[in-house]
Design a protein around this motif. Structure first.
Motif, PDB file in Angstrom:
ATOM      1  N   ASN A   1      62.320  72.720  73.807  1.00  0.00           N
ATOM      2  CA  ASN A   1      61.154  73.109  74.596  1.00  0.00           C
ATOM      3  C   ASN A   1      60.058  72.067  74.383  1.00  0.00           C
ATOM      4  OD1 ASN A   1      58.631  74.320  75.374  1.00  0.00           O
ATOM      5  ND2 ASN A   1      59.643  76.323  75.355  1.00  0.00           N
ATOM      6  N   ILE A   2      59.893  71.188  75.384  1.00  0.00           N
ATOM      7  CA  ILE A   2      58.986  70.044  75.217  1.00  0.00           C
ATOM      8  C   ILE A   2      57.536  70.493  75.040  1.00  0.00           C
ATOM      9  CG2 ILE A   2      58.620  69.730  77.688  1.00  0.00           C
ATOM     10  CD1 ILE A   2      58.946  66.943  75.054  1.00  0.00           C
ATOM     11  N   GLY A   3      57.142  71.571  75.716  1.00  0.00           N
ATOM     12  CA  GLY A   3      55.779  72.071  75.560  1.00  0.00           C
ATOM     13  C   GLY A   3      55.529  72.569  74.154  1.00  0.00           C
ATOM     14  N   GLU A   4      56.512  73.273  73.583  1.00  0.00           N
ATOM     15  CA  GLU A   4      56.389  73.770  72.212  1.00  0.00           C
ATOM     16  C   GLU A   4      56.370  72.612  71.222  1.00  0.00           C
ATOM     17  OE1 GLU A   4      58.866  76.667  69.132  1.00  0.00           O
ATOM     18  OE2 GLU A   4      59.260  76.754  71.289  1.00  0.00           O
ATOM     19  N   VAL A   5      57.166  71.563  71.493  1.00  0.00           N
ATOM     20  CA  VAL A   5      57.183  70.382  70.621  1.00  0.00           C
ATOM     21  C   VAL A   5      55.800  69.743  70.577  1.00  0.00           C
ATOM     22  CG1 VAL A   5      58.098  68.051  70.320  1.00  0.00           C
ATOM     23  CG2 VAL A   5      59.639  69.912  70.936  1.00  0.00           C
ATOM     24  N   PHE A   6      55.203  69.522  71.757  1.00  0.00           N
ATOM     25  CA  PHE A   6      53.879  68.905  71.825  1.00  0.00           C
ATOM     26  C   PHE A   6      52.839  69.766  71.110  1.00  0.00           C
ATOM     27  CE2 PHE A   6      55.111  65.594  74.682  1.00  0.00           C
ATOM     28  CZ  PHE A   6      54.062  64.688  74.673  1.00  0.00           C
ATOM     29  N   THR A   7      52.901  71.064  71.312  1.00  0.00           N
ATOM     30  CA  THR A   7      51.933  71.966  70.687  1.00  0.00           C
ATOM     31  C   THR A   7      52.051  71.938  69.167  1.00  0.00           C
ATOM     32  OG1 THR A   7      52.036  73.415  72.635  1.00  0.00           O
ATOM     33  CG2 THR A   7      51.084  74.325  70.632  1.00  0.00           C
ATOM     34  N   ASP A   8      53.276  71.926  68.664  1.00  0.00           N
ATOM     35  CA  ASP A   8      53.481  71.861  67.212  1.00  0.00           C
ATOM     36  C   ASP A   8      53.003  70.534  66.638  1.00  0.00           C
ATOM     37  OD1 ASP A   8      54.526  74.394  67.163  1.00  0.00           O
ATOM     38  OD2 ASP A   8      56.622  73.758  67.189  1.00  0.00           O
ATOM     39  N   ILE A   9      53.227  69.457  67.378  1.00  0.00           N
ATOM     40  CA  ILE A   9      52.779  68.143  66.915  1.00  0.00           C
ATOM     41  C   ILE A   9      51.255  68.096  66.846  1.00  0.00           C
ATOM     42  CG2 ILE A   9      52.622  65.708  67.564  1.00  0.00           C
ATOM     43  CD1 ILE A   9      55.500  65.920  68.579  1.00  0.00           C
ATOM     44  N   ILE A  10      50.584  68.644  67.863  1.00  0.00           N
ATOM     45  CA  ILE A  10      49.121  68.674  67.862  1.00  0.00           C
ATOM     46  C   ILE A  10      48.604  69.485  66.679  1.00  0.00           C
ATOM     47  CG2 ILE A  10      47.129  69.626  69.099  1.00  0.00           C
ATOM     48  CD1 ILE A  10      48.423  68.759  71.686  1.00  0.00           C
ATOM     49  N   LYS A  11      49.280  70.580  66.362  1.00  0.00           N
ATOM     50  CA  LYS A  11      48.881  71.402  65.213  1.00  0.00           C
ATOM     51  C   LYS A  11      48.970  70.604  63.918  1.00  0.00           C
ATOM     52  CE  LYS A  11      50.028  75.686  62.780  1.00  0.00           C
ATOM     53  NZ  LYS A  11      50.948  76.855  62.724  1.00  0.00           N
ATOM     54  N   VAL A  12      50.079  69.853  63.745  1.00  0.00           N
ATOM     55  CA  VAL A  12      50.254  69.041  62.541  1.00  0.00           C
ATOM     56  C   VAL A  12      49.186  67.959  62.457  1.00  0.00           C
ATOM     57  CG1 VAL A  12      51.764  67.336  61.448  1.00  0.00           C
ATOM     58  CG2 VAL A  12      52.715  69.489  62.285  1.00  0.00           C
ATOM     59  N   MET A  13      48.891  67.323  63.597  1.00  0.00           N
ATOM     60  CA  MET A  13      47.892  66.262  63.599  1.00  0.00           C
ATOM     61  C   MET A  13      46.506  66.807  63.233  1.00  0.00           C
ATOM     62  SD  MET A  13      49.812  63.710  64.401  1.00  0.00           S
ATOM     63  CE  MET A  13      49.211  62.280  65.271  1.00  0.00           C
ATOM     64  N   LYS A  14      46.157  67.974  63.758  1.00  0.00           N
ATOM     65  CA  LYS A  14      44.860  68.575  63.445  1.00  0.00           C
ATOM     66  C   LYS A  14      44.763  68.919  61.965  1.00  0.00           C
ATOM     67  CE  LYS A  14      42.970  71.622  66.107  1.00  0.00           C
ATOM     68  NZ  LYS A  14      42.760  72.827  66.939  1.00  0.00           N
ATOM     69  N   GLU A  15      45.848  69.418  61.386  1.00  0.00           N
ATOM     70  CA  GLU A  15      45.845  69.775  59.972  1.00  0.00           C
ATOM     71  C   GLU A  15      45.696  68.543  59.087  1.00  0.00           C
ATOM     72  OE1 GLU A  15      49.466  71.888  59.440  1.00  0.00           O
ATOM     73  OE2 GLU A  15      48.677  73.791  60.237  1.00  0.00           O
ATOM     74  N   ASN A  16      46.003  67.363  59.620  1.00  0.00           N
ATOM     75  CA  ASN A  16      45.917  66.126  58.845  1.00  0.00           C
ATOM     76  C   ASN A  16      44.740  65.251  59.280  1.00  0.00           C
ATOM     77  OD1 ASN A  16      48.521  65.727  56.996  1.00  0.00           O
ATOM     78  ND2 ASN A  16      49.140  66.819  58.840  1.00  0.00           N
ATOM     79  N   ASN A  17      43.727  65.887  59.894  1.00  0.00           N
ATOM     80  CA  ASN A  17      42.465  65.210  60.250  1.00  0.00           C
ATOM     81  C   ASN A  17      42.661  64.073  61.247  1.00  0.00           C
ATOM     82  OD1 ASN A  17      41.062  66.856  58.417  1.00  0.00           O
ATOM     83  ND2 ASN A  17      41.502  65.459  56.733  1.00  0.00           N
TER      84      ASN A  17
ATOM     85  N   SER B   1      64.271  77.290  87.854  1.00  0.00           N
ATOM     86  CA  SER B   1      65.602  76.736  87.587  1.00  0.00           C
ATOM     87  C   SER B   1      65.835  76.731  86.083  1.00  0.00           C
ATOM     88  CB  SER B   1      65.704  75.316  88.165  1.00  0.00           C
ATOM     89  OG  SER B   1      66.948  74.735  87.860  1.00  0.00           O
ATOM     90  N   PRO B   2      66.323  77.835  85.523  1.00  0.00           N
ATOM     91  CA  PRO B   2      66.452  77.968  84.062  1.00  0.00           C
ATOM     92  C   PRO B   2      67.346  76.913  83.417  1.00  0.00           C
ATOM     93  CG  PRO B   2      66.740  80.098  85.159  1.00  0.00           C
ATOM     94  CD  PRO B   2      66.734  79.055  86.233  1.00  0.00           C
ATOM     95  N   ASP B   3      68.307  76.364  84.156  1.00  0.00           N
ATOM     96  CA  ASP B   3      69.255  75.410  83.567  1.00  0.00           C
ATOM     97  C   ASP B   3      68.749  73.975  83.575  1.00  0.00           C
ATOM     98  OD1 ASP B   3      71.050  77.483  83.139  1.00  0.00           O
ATOM     99  OD2 ASP B   3      71.977  77.252  85.123  1.00  0.00           O
ATOM    100  N   THR B   4      67.600  73.721  84.183  1.00  0.00           N
ATOM    101  CA  THR B   4      67.058  72.362  84.251  1.00  0.00           C
ATOM    102  C   THR B   4      66.236  72.083  82.991  1.00  0.00           C
ATOM    103  OG1 THR B   4      66.943  72.483  86.664  1.00  0.00           O
ATOM    104  CG2 THR B   4      65.662  70.752  85.604  1.00  0.00           C
ATOM    105  N   SER B   5      66.453  70.916  82.375  1.00  0.00           N
ATOM    106  CA  SER B   5      65.788  70.549  81.127  1.00  0.00           C
ATOM    107  C   SER B   5      64.776  69.437  81.364  1.00  0.00           C
ATOM    108  CB  SER B   5      66.817  70.091  80.081  1.00  0.00           C
ATOM    109  OG  SER B   5      66.187  69.477  78.981  1.00  0.00           O
ATOM    110  N   ILE B   6      63.533  69.688  80.950  1.00  0.00           N
ATOM    111  CA  ILE B   6      62.500  68.661  81.058  1.00  0.00           C
ATOM    112  C   ILE B   6      62.848  67.461  80.192  1.00  0.00           C
ATOM    113  CG2 ILE B   6      60.096  68.117  80.529  1.00  0.00           C
ATOM    114  CD1 ILE B   6      59.257  70.810  81.346  1.00  0.00           C
ATOM    115  N   VAL B   7      63.348  67.711  78.974  1.00  0.00           N
ATOM    116  CA  VAL B   7      63.630  66.619  78.042  1.00  0.00           C
ATOM    117  C   VAL B   7      64.701  65.691  78.602  1.00  0.00           C
ATOM    118  CG1 VAL B   7      64.385  66.038  75.706  1.00  0.00           C
ATOM    119  CG2 VAL B   7      62.955  68.045  76.087  1.00  0.00           C
TER     120      VAL B   7
END
Length: 619
Positions: free
Chosen positions: A439-455, A480-486
């Motif tokens: 899930n590319i949106g979830e990946v980006f959101t998690d990365i932003i969270k990590v970056m914020k936690e590390n100033n 289209s549930p079978d289509t992958s953004i990644v």
């Protein structure tokens, strides 16, 4: 009983031109002459626009988009973009303060007892709903900014509901005629009295121009800009209680949020900016098959009225109609994602709010509408995203970390060890997944969270992209549930890498890197010789930065400071007690004055330590 839409038939007038009543044409011509004279004077003085005061530039509020395009040439002109965003800086004070409104806002904030209760996401949403329509709109704007608010707050603010009463036809007519400097009968053949939609900022009406073109007219509510400006400025006075709310002060930068809220709200309230964005988006996708965007009627667009082509179609979220009319859902999903990736990686200009209501189906075309919220990415940011996607495809953890660090700016102290550990942990979680399941949106959101936690502060464009990916991935999952953004992104990036222009660029970059590395390698023998000489002389120094010991040292320093204050307070208490055994004058309450002052200071220091220790444990 269903409400029936009322159509007003307007007789064809005898004006001097299409959409212009007698006298208005001369006023606009005189305005253009003044603008041209101002431009000529600027050229004669060889002065740069960037160094000029805003007053010397044309007032965009008195111009149509057509006037500005004649002056600046195209929507890509940076001076035009700077002019339209000249009001995006939050003023320091208000000339006239509405005391009643200030008291109303204060009463609402007090009713929620923020100084005693935690400002949870639900409580923040309820406060905004209680404060009224302009604050609801502010909350909706901030729900798209995960770089300013924690994710849980953004998700809750998406549930804000607007209850806006539509403007009457008389009010709409007054705004349109004032802005276009023309009567309705000289501009429109028909004008729908019932709006297609109404919100806190404005509403949209369907209409027909004199030449028969069907259009929609977006009309701003009278006074909404002044009301929002006033409310933000008043809220700025009241952020102190919010900072005192338990466990919130460190989560939310209220002043930074207000500054950004002002900037974004002013851009949304200026319809010229949205019109420029729409034209720019349309130009960038002009050669894309199956992709379109409404045409802006520039001569009928101002800062408070926007006229554009009417899109005769239906939402991409209308599953029943898609199936009934035989559309290929997978093909539509692929077309939508391919175009969105092109917006991000190639154009650097993307739709930041791609929900299903903003993507229409018209025949064989996807039509993107509502450009009020768009994001931009610089070449460096696009390059970093490209590198990140390539690193994900190759499962290159170090390459991905370098790409992520290159995107942001360090705000405060950066612990590289913790950053690398957090990102490694995050990537280990996703590397075990198949690309199609990611899930590319979830990946980006998690990365932003990590970056914020590390100033590490990420650009607003990256944050808006993360939110946009979450939204469009939700649209894709229903379409289209079978289509992958990644997988589509992987294919897009790999094709881009194989293009001759990109291959030449990669070869040049590799050659430059190799030349730089060879030059540095030639210095290694000399540096090694200097190191050996300094070692033999006993002059070699080794600097160690023990990151893990810093929290321990900070705690040790805090304890030592408290201990010193305790010793000082005890000394004051003991000295004052000794003074009390004497008959020293002057006296206060039968106690020598110096002893009384010593007791008082000892009491204050003890109280300070108790309060400090209590709040220190709570934090």
């Amino acid at each position: 009983m269903a409400e029936r839409s009322t159509i007003i038939d307007i007789e064809i007038g005898t004006g001097t031109g299409p959409g212009t009543e007698p006298g208005a044409e001369e006023a606009i011509r005189a305005q253009k002459v003044n603008i041209a004279n101002t431009t000529n004077e600027e050229e004669d003085n060889n002065s740069d626009t960037d160094g000029k005061d805003v007053q010397e530039l044309p007032d965009y509020r008195e111009c149509t988009l057509a006037d500005l395009l004649k002056l600046y040439g195209s929507v890509d002109n940076e001076d035009l973009k700077e002019l339209l965003k000249s009001d995006s800086k939050l003023p320091k004070s208000l000339l006239n303060e509405n005391v009643a409104r200030l008291q109303e806002i204060t009463k609402i904030l007090k009713s929620h007892e923020l100084t005693r209760n935690e400002l949870s996401p639900e409580r923040l949403r309820m406060i905004l709903e209680d404060l009224g329509p302009t604050f609801v709109k502010m909350g909706q704007i901030m729900s798209k900014r995960t770089d300013l608010l924690p994710r849980s707050y953004c998700q809750e603010l998406e549930n804000l509901c607007e209850n806006s009463t539509p403007l009457s036809l008389e009010e709409v007519t007054a705004v349109v005629e004032e802005q276009l400097k023309a009567s309705m009968r000289n501009v429109f053949r028909q004008f729908d009295e019932i709006p297609l939609g109404a919100a806190s900022i404005g509403q949209v009406h369907k209409a027909v121009l004199k030449d028969g073109r069907q259009v929609v007219v977006k009309v701003q509510r009278p006074g909404v800009q002044e009301t929002m400006r006033h409310d933000i400025m008043l809220l700025r006075k009241l952020v102190r209680p919010l900072k005192m709310a338990p466990r919130v002060g460190e989560k939310i930068d209220f002043m930074g949020m207000l500054e950004e809220l002002w900037k974004v709200s002013q851009e949304e309230l200026n319809y010229l900016i949205e019109a420029v964005h729409t034209i720019e988006f349309r130009n960038l996708n002009a050669d894309e098959p199956g992709i379109n965007c409404p045409e802006i009627i520039a001569e009928l667009t101002t800062s408070k009225v926007m006229t554009m082509e009417y899109v005769e179609g239906f939402s991409i979220g209308d599953s029943d109609r898609l199936d009934r009319e035989g559309y290929d859902r997978d093909a539509l999903g692929k077309l939508m994602i391919q175009n969105y990736i092109k917006q991000v990686l190639t154009d650097g200009f993307f739709h930041a709010d791609p929900h299903q209501g903003n993507i229409m189906i018209r025949g064989d075309e996807l039509v993107w509408i509502d450009m009020g919220m768009t994001g931009t990415l610089s070449k460096q940011e696009r390059s970093s995203i490209n590198q990140g996607i390539r690193a994900m495809v190759k499962k290159d953890q170090q390459g991905l970390i370098r790409a992520l660090v290159a995107m942001g700016a360090v705000n405060g102290e950066l612990n590289y060890s913790k950053l690398y550990t957090d990102i490694d942990f995050l990537m280990d979680r996703y590397y075990v997944m198949d690309l199609g399941d990611m899930n590319i949106g979830e990946v980006f959101t998690d990365i932003i969270k990590v970056m914020k936690e590390n100033n590490i502060v990420l650009p607003s464009g990256i944050s808006m992209l993360a939110r946009g990916l979450v939204v469009i991935e939700g649209v894709l999952s229903r379409l289209s549930p079978d289509t992958s953004i990644v997988k589509i992104a992987q294919t897009y990036v790999m094709k881009d890498m194989l293009r001759p222009r990109q291959l030449i660029k990669s070869v040049i970059q590799d050659a430059t890197t190799m030349a730089s590395s060879a030059e540095k390698a030639m210095e290694i023998p000399g540096l090694a010789s200097d190191l050996i000489k300094n070692t033999l002389r006993g002059q070699t120094k080794i600097n160690l930065d023990l990151e893990s010991s810093r929290p321990l040292m900070e705690e040790f320093n805090r304890i030592m400071n408290h201990l010193i204050i305790c010793i000082f307070a005890a000394a004051l208490l003991l000295g004052s007690s000794l003074l009390c055994t004497t008959n020293m004058h002057p006296q206060i309450l039968g106690i020598p004055a110096l002893g009384f002052i010593g007791y008082l200071l000892a009491f204050v220091l003890g109280l300070y330590l108790i309060i400090k220790s209590h709040f220190g444990r709570k934090k």
